[in-house]
Motif scaffolding. Structure first.
Motif, short mmCIF file in Angstrom:
data_model
loop_
_atom_site.label_atom_id
_atom_site.label_comp_id
_atom_site.label_asym_id
_atom_site.label_seq_id
_atom_site.Cartn_x
_atom_site.Cartn_y
_atom_site.Cartn_z
N THR A 271 0.83 -1.21 0.00
CA THR A 271 0.00 0.00 0.00
C THR A 271 0.87 1.26 0.00
N ASP B 58 -5.11 5.69 -11.37
CA ASP B 58 -5.45 4.30 -11.07
C ASP B 58 -4.42 3.34 -11.66
N GLU C 125 -10.10 -4.91 -9.10
CA GLU C 125 -10.39 -3.89 -10.10
C GLU C 125 -11.22 -4.47 -11.24
N ASP D 198 -8.05 -2.37 -3.28
CA ASP D 198 -8.52 -1.16 -3.95
C ASP D 198 -7.28 -0.26 -4.07
N GLU E 186 -8.70 3.85 -3.22
CA GLU E 186 -10.06 3.93 -2.66
C GLU E 186 -10.33 5.43 -2.55
N THR F 286 -4.82 4.01 -0.31
CA THR F 286 -4.60 2.74 -1.01
C THR F 286 -4.83 1.66 0.05
N ASP G 222 -17.88 -6.89 -8.60
CA ASP G 222 -17.87 -5.50 -8.14
C ASP G 222 -19.24 -4.89 -8.43
N ASP H 6 -16.62 10.45 0.37
CA ASP H 6 -16.03 9.29 -0.29
C ASP H 6 -15.19 8.49 0.68
N GLY H 7 -14.96 7.23 0.32
CA GLY H 7 -13.99 6.43 1.05
C GLY H 7 -14.58 5.73 2.25
N VAL I 243 -14.21 2.70 3.43
CA VAL I 243 -13.41 1.70 4.18
C VAL I 243 -12.89 2.32 5.50
N GLU J 215 -15.13 -2.51 -1.32
CA GLU J 215 -14.89 -1.70 -0.12
C GLU J 215 -15.55 -2.36 1.10
N ALA K 194 -3.54 -0.05 4.97
CA ALA K 194 -4.00 1.11 4.20
C ALA K 194 -3.00 2.24 4.37
#
Ligand code: VTB
Length: 315
Positions: A12, A32, A56, A84, A87, A101, A116, A185-186, A188, A212, A269
């Protein structure tokens, strides 16, 4: 699994460093691609037989880290991997908070293998473990969490993504007297935060990505909390994709053990930009500092790790 802990951290960290030049660039594809290739290169250096079970996209739509891809140099350890590489691609390329990440791993056959798609999720910390039920009305879950945590409902903090699809949930939370804290967003990091006592977060819920969901489920399990989920296939084609991946009841409730069926799991992460738990990467004269969390499910240990890299040297 445990011998791979630091290797996963390096995965990560290297993906976050690779994403850094694309922060604020507006170029989601390049960001990405950079993070995904870095992750893939590091994973292929590891002594394991790894298989991506959540990644992915699927083989025909993603060149790298697709569901079913095999990684690693081989050896005795067989590992399921959820990834991810970024993310929060939108916040990354907009230079906004909440991009990380992230990777999670567990022994072969123990992580949910699913396409997904959207997933409904609910997560709580260790005090409310065993008290939630994704099939019950939200108000009942709120009352159950208040009882389990010894708080008045008005003291409860619930995290939920700021999306029109969550309007009814947000109204229910606020009508009950609890506080709904909205994030962009995000999810996780927000699911994980329910298990970190000093964040004072009592519940996470809402509809977000399935990868996620599995990533968050590993973190929550490793920290002694609970997550439940339900996949939301939108049509017959998505139902069939779930069935092809071995899910007999694609719309059924997924218990925490169906999301991740082992305590011997690992979660790593690294912050790309700042977020609730981590600082983003900081650059200084060609050196960069990464901030990560590494969670070991076996001993329920959460580590915050700061690393220094010279970006001119290969990681
Ligand atoms: C969700 C959430 C992610 O993107 O997938 C979300 O799980 C996408 O939601 O954490 P929308 O389709 O409503 O934009 C993230 O927030 C970031 O990847």
């Amino acid at each position: 699994m445990q011998s791979l802990l630091l290797d996963f951290l390096k995965v990560t960290e290297s993906a976050a460093i690779a994403a850094l030049p694309w922060v604020g660039s507006g170029n989601k594809i390049a960001a990405d691609d950079a993070a995904t290739s870095a992750m893939r290169d590091q994973l292929n250096e590891m002594n394991m037989h790894g298989t991506i079970v959540m990644g992915e996209g699927e083989i025909d739509e993603a060149p790298m880290l697709y569901i079913g891809e095999n990684l690693g140099k081989g050896g005795e350890t067989e590992v399921d991997i959820a990834v991810d590489p970024i993310e929060g691609t939108t916040p990354t390329v907009n230079g906004q908070d909440n991009a990380i990440t992230v990777i999670a791993a567990a022994p072969k056959g123990t992580l949910l293998h699913a396409p997904d798609m959207y997933m409904e999720k609910i997560a709580v910390g260790p005090k409310a473990k065993g008290e939630i039920d994704i099939e019950a009305p939200l108000l009942e879950n709120i009352k159950a969490v208040a009882k389990a945590t010894g708080k008045d409902i008005t003291e409860l903090n619930v995290l939920i993504q700021d999306r029109p699809r969550h309007k009814e949930y947000i109204d229910t939370i606020r009508k009950s007297g609890a506080k709904a804290h909205l994030f962009n967003d995000g999810d996780v990091i927000y699911a994980t935060a329910t298990c970190i006592e000093n964040k004072n977060i009592d519940m996470f819920l809402g509809v977000g990505g399935a990868p996620e969901g599995v990533l968050g489920a590993v973190a929550v399990k490793s920290l002694g909390g609970e997550m439940q989920a339900r996949l939301l296939p939108r049509n017959e084609e998505e139902v069939n994709r779930c069935k092809e991946m071995g899910l007999a009841d694609p719309r059924g409730v997924l218990t925490h053990n169906q999301l991740v069926d082992s305590e011997d799991c690992i979660f790593a992460a690294t912050g790309i930009t700042d977020n609730l738990l981590l600082n983003g990467i900081k650059m200084n004269n060609g050196d960069c500092t990464t901030h990560s969390i590494l969670i070991n499910g076996k001993d329920k240990q959460l580590r915050y790790i700061e690393s220094q890299y010279n970006t001119k040297q290969a990681i």
